[in-house]
Design an enzyme around this catalytic site. Sequence first.
Site, PDB file in Angstrom:
ATOM      1  N   GLU A   1       9.272  17.058  14.346  1.00 19.68           N
ATOM      2  CA  GLU A   1       9.757  16.684  13.014  1.00 19.68           C
ATOM      3  C   GLU A   1       9.109  17.579  11.966  1.00 19.68           C
ATOM      4  O   GLU A   1       7.893  17.552  11.783  1.00 19.68           O
ATOM      5  CB  GLU A   1       9.459  15.215  12.720  1.00 19.68           C
TER       6      GLU A   1
ATOM      7  N   CYS B   1      13.693  10.556   6.778  1.00 17.66           N
ATOM      8  CA  CYS B   1      13.500  10.242   8.191  1.00 17.66           C
ATOM      9  C   CYS B   1      14.783  10.387   8.990  1.00 17.66           C
ATOM     10  O   CYS B   1      14.749  10.712  10.176  1.00 17.66           O
ATOM     11  CB  CYS B   1      12.932   8.834   8.342  1.00 17.66           C
TER      12      CYS B   1
ATOM     13  N   LYS C   1       0.862  -1.184   0.000  1.00 13.02           N
ATOM     14  CA  LYS C   1       0.000   0.000   0.000  1.00 13.02           C
ATOM     15  C   LYS C   1       0.898   1.233   0.000  1.00 13.02           C
ATOM     16  O   LYS C   1       1.419   1.637   1.029  1.00 13.02           O
ATOM     17  CB  LYS C   1      -0.902  -0.006   1.241  1.00 13.02           C
TER      18      LYS C   1
ATOM     19  N   GLU D   1       9.020   1.829  11.432  1.00 14.30           N
ATOM     20  CA  GLU D   1      10.073   2.832  11.291  1.00 14.30           C
ATOM     21  C   GLU D   1       9.364   4.171  11.198  1.00 14.30           C
ATOM     22  O   GLU D   1       8.722   4.482  10.192  1.00 14.30           O
ATOM     23  CB  GLU D   1      10.924   2.549  10.059  1.00 14.30           C
TER      24      GLU D   1
END
Length: 512
Positions: free
Chosen positions: A404, A303, A194, A269
């Site tokens: 973030e 990331c 997906k 993650e």
Amino acid sequence: MARVEQKDYVALRESVLPRVRTVKHFIAGEFMEGTSGAFFESVDPATNEVIATVPAAGPDDIERAVSAALRAFTEGPWPRLPAAERARILRRIAELIRERADEIAVVESADTGIPIAQIRDAQVLRAADNFDFFAEMATKITGESYPVDDLFINFTIRQPVGVAGLITPWNTPFMLETWKVAPCLAAGNTCILKPASWSPLSAYKLAEVIRDAGVPPGVFNLVYGPGERVGEALARHPAVKLISFTGETTTGKRLMHVGAETLKRFSMELGGKSPVVVFADADLDRALDATIFGVFSLNGERCTAGSRLLLQKDIYNDFVDRLVRRVQRIRVGHPLDRATEVGPLIHRKHLERVLRYVEIGQEEGAILATGGRRPEDPELARGNYLLPTVFVDVAPTMRIAQEEIFGPVLSVIPFSTEEEALRIANGVRYGLAAYVWTNDTSRALRMARGIESGMVWVNSQNVRDLRTPFGGMKESGIGREGGVYSFEFYTELKTVHLALGRHRIPRMGADE
């Protein structure tokens, strides 16, 4: 496909994109229309023009994909193929990716806004390496033996788990899709991929490659749609035994909550706010190069980006001056120009989010040293462009140093002592990666041990070794993937106890 020269990327785009204007799900070895009748649009970040119409999977589509994957696992040949045969097919996938690297790179660059040089020369070829690496690893899945004199030999074997749901993010989607698909298939599982709705197109190219490489029908399936509907449906489905997710921390928590009822196995993650800690004794030229590359490559949408720069006060002013001058020279431009170093952000909504953080930083009292605004070039006006941004004199408690941002924004924080640097580095809820620059080996080891992150690079930018485990601590994730550690997740460990002799068995209820 031969390597395309600079001037031909635009022409290649015009020949490739029409073939992905309307993509389809890939289920049971065939591309097929969705049954829900719902669609969404994929938009070019450089112009905000629609480049493709994508089906949004409904319950029937998801059920078809899961059923196909389950059938391929329980009845098909893939889990029962010799490892060497699975490895041969995975190597064929790698070959086809390299042959089609320019085509895949153009689609990915158009869909994500990441500069073509960074996509083609690193991410797409790395994707091929992923399949080659796990093809080799497929033949090295081993167990351990525990002999007991001449009475027993106990041993472990690793077996595929079943159907995996693989949910990938919108940044560098093609490479990250292969990072999950390759070990999943190498271990003998089947899967449903997906991809993220903001960058769905390169997954279509991956499905074509996998089909053409001879992977049996149903082993790999692809469905599109929003995470809150499709991703959660996979996490909820009792036939899906594994969920590997890369993305935002809140979404990961939600998926784990949804999947808890069926005791899913999760690999997560998640987000990051990685520190780059530079001590006065470091090689400052190399540290500067690595800092700039680490936060501004891939448009800052990575990331493991080193988005917090911690500078020792002895070098602070000089390093900041050099940093700002370099950042102001970064080439912002169209992603298909090989000279471009920073392209447009993925989506208009994401640009607005990052710009809001620029406002927050100034409201909190940080000094905006450069960037923080749209480019003046009229040719870039339609796209989601943001000049590379540096905040200096940032306090560790400011939101721009805690949250973030996931864009080309760097927060620079001063420190005095090693203890203070460690305290600042660990003072966030994330713990994915960290970077330490020092020529003092003892200090480097102390910092590497003390920083709360799953990975630490010393005197280096993010250079991946596929043999090593990848993953984070704290709210940056659960589990590790990479090398043999991928098979901790993608295989089931079974212990077999084999009696070799006539060992004593206690007798209960025996006749006198």
